[in-house]
Design an enzyme around this catalytic site. Sequence first.
Site, PDB file in Angstrom:
ATOM      1  CB  SER A 104       5.435   3.245 -20.007  1.00  0.00           C
ATOM      2  OG  SER A 104       5.940   2.424 -20.424  1.00  0.00           O
ATOM      3  CG  ASP A 249       5.484   0.571 -24.579  1.00  0.00           C
ATOM      4  OD1 ASP A 249       6.376   1.223 -25.180  1.00  0.00           O
ATOM      5  OD2 ASP A 249       5.907   1.457 -23.478  1.00  0.00           O
ATOM      6  CG  ASP A 251       8.581   3.779 -23.010  1.00  0.00           C
ATOM      7  OD1 ASP A 251       7.558   3.602 -23.009  1.00  0.00           O
ATOM      8  OD2 ASP A 251       9.124   3.911 -21.595  1.00  0.00           O
ATOM      9  CG  ASP A 253       9.092   0.541 -22.305  1.00  0.00           C
ATOM     10  OD1 ASP A 253       8.801   0.121 -22.449  1.00  0.00           O
ATOM     11  OD2 ASP A 253      10.208  -0.091 -21.818  1.00  0.00           O
TER      12      ASP A 253
END
Length: 461
Positions: A104, A249, A251, A253
């Site tokens: 993340s 970010d 990833d 999400d």
Amino acid sequence: MTLIKSISGIRGTIGGSVGNGLTPFDIVKFTAAFGSWVVNKTGNKRIVLGRDARISGQMVNNLVMGTLQGLGIEVIDLGLSTTPTVEVAVPDENAGGGIILTASHNPKQWNALKLLNASGEFISDADGKEVLDLAESADFDFAEVDKLGKVIKNDTYLQKHIDKVLALPLVDVEAIKKADFKVVIDCVNSTGGIFIPALLKALGVSKVVELYCTPDGHFPHNPEPLPENLTEISKEVQKQNADLGIVVDPDVDRLCFVNEDGSMFGEEYTLVAVADYVLKNTPGNTVSNLSSTRALRDVTEKAGSAYNASAVGEVNVVNKMKATNAIIGGEGNGGIIYPESHYGRDALVGIALFLTHLAKFGKSISVLRASYPQYHISKNKITLTPEMDIDHLLKQVEEKYKNQPYSTIDGLKIEFDKTWVHLRRSNTEPIIRIYSEAENETIAENLANKIISDIKEILHL
């Protein structure tokens, strides 16, 4: 070197000794545990795999894929993908679970295995404990040579995910096209650099200035989308006379926006703005976690609906959303969960809904931001000795403020009219996190300092 084993997955820094970093041995062990758990739980020998663009991704991907094949599991490999895309793909592929290789917002030396159930949602606390127990017992039964799992490469989910976003009734492509937005994006050299330009094109946004959209994992700045890490896009939005900036970010999400004057819209207000738009069109309840801004509650109640708070953590938000039939929810870190799409934080869904909202609003993004209740969150922590009984300490603070409205579903949250303070113990260090919110920075800081002073008094420090 660090290795953190939790009920939601395993994360750590690459390298080091076994058990003290995210080493190949640890990756194989926890992959084998999760793969075995999926087969035992569902009887389904198919798992979807995707990863962000961080440098260690290919190495970790190879180890995970080989281990799952060794268990006789068929791997649907999405390659470079996003967390919400893998979440969407798991049920679409009739898989028993999914693994996302991403740390993340953590820096480049980190990676992680995020674990999904057959619904494409993060596994529950109980399920996570079963996976951890299985990893420790190493009770794995690997497949014989004729029953090894195969790998199916699938690169169709970029388009499939975008198509699902465009199909949402509240996404108005014509309104976005007509608004003729000029947008600057910062995708931190991860998979957002593939997905966000493609989404914007599909939404009819033709004027896009790309910052850091090469998915090579060389993060140009700390990848957590906080104001101190976003100075470059702030300047670029002003330089380009853009209508707004969009930041995700690694990833994809988490989502935050930059105003046309270079100021921050505020990641806490990503959910507030999108929820406001959804509530204007679909009456219903909302959810965020206890550490998120009160502005969501204000906007929800103004719309005549009910707001509920959950414990911190995406799986807790999702559970509370299901229990209260919430139409939208998420977290104050810029995470939008829109069940009409799926139960997972999804920046693509957030971008499409936000741009529709802004287009229909018809004024600048800074004017939109000013239309919401103004709050400031102060984030502090107090370090304690490892042997200290934090639960007992929180009980004593609770007793001191027992006449105020309070919640103990996750640490201790105390409300004072429109201000609040939330005390939570860290899962990884002997610290208490102290978040406070008020209508301005001074009041928020003073509230935090008062609680810190109370703690020190209780501890006789």
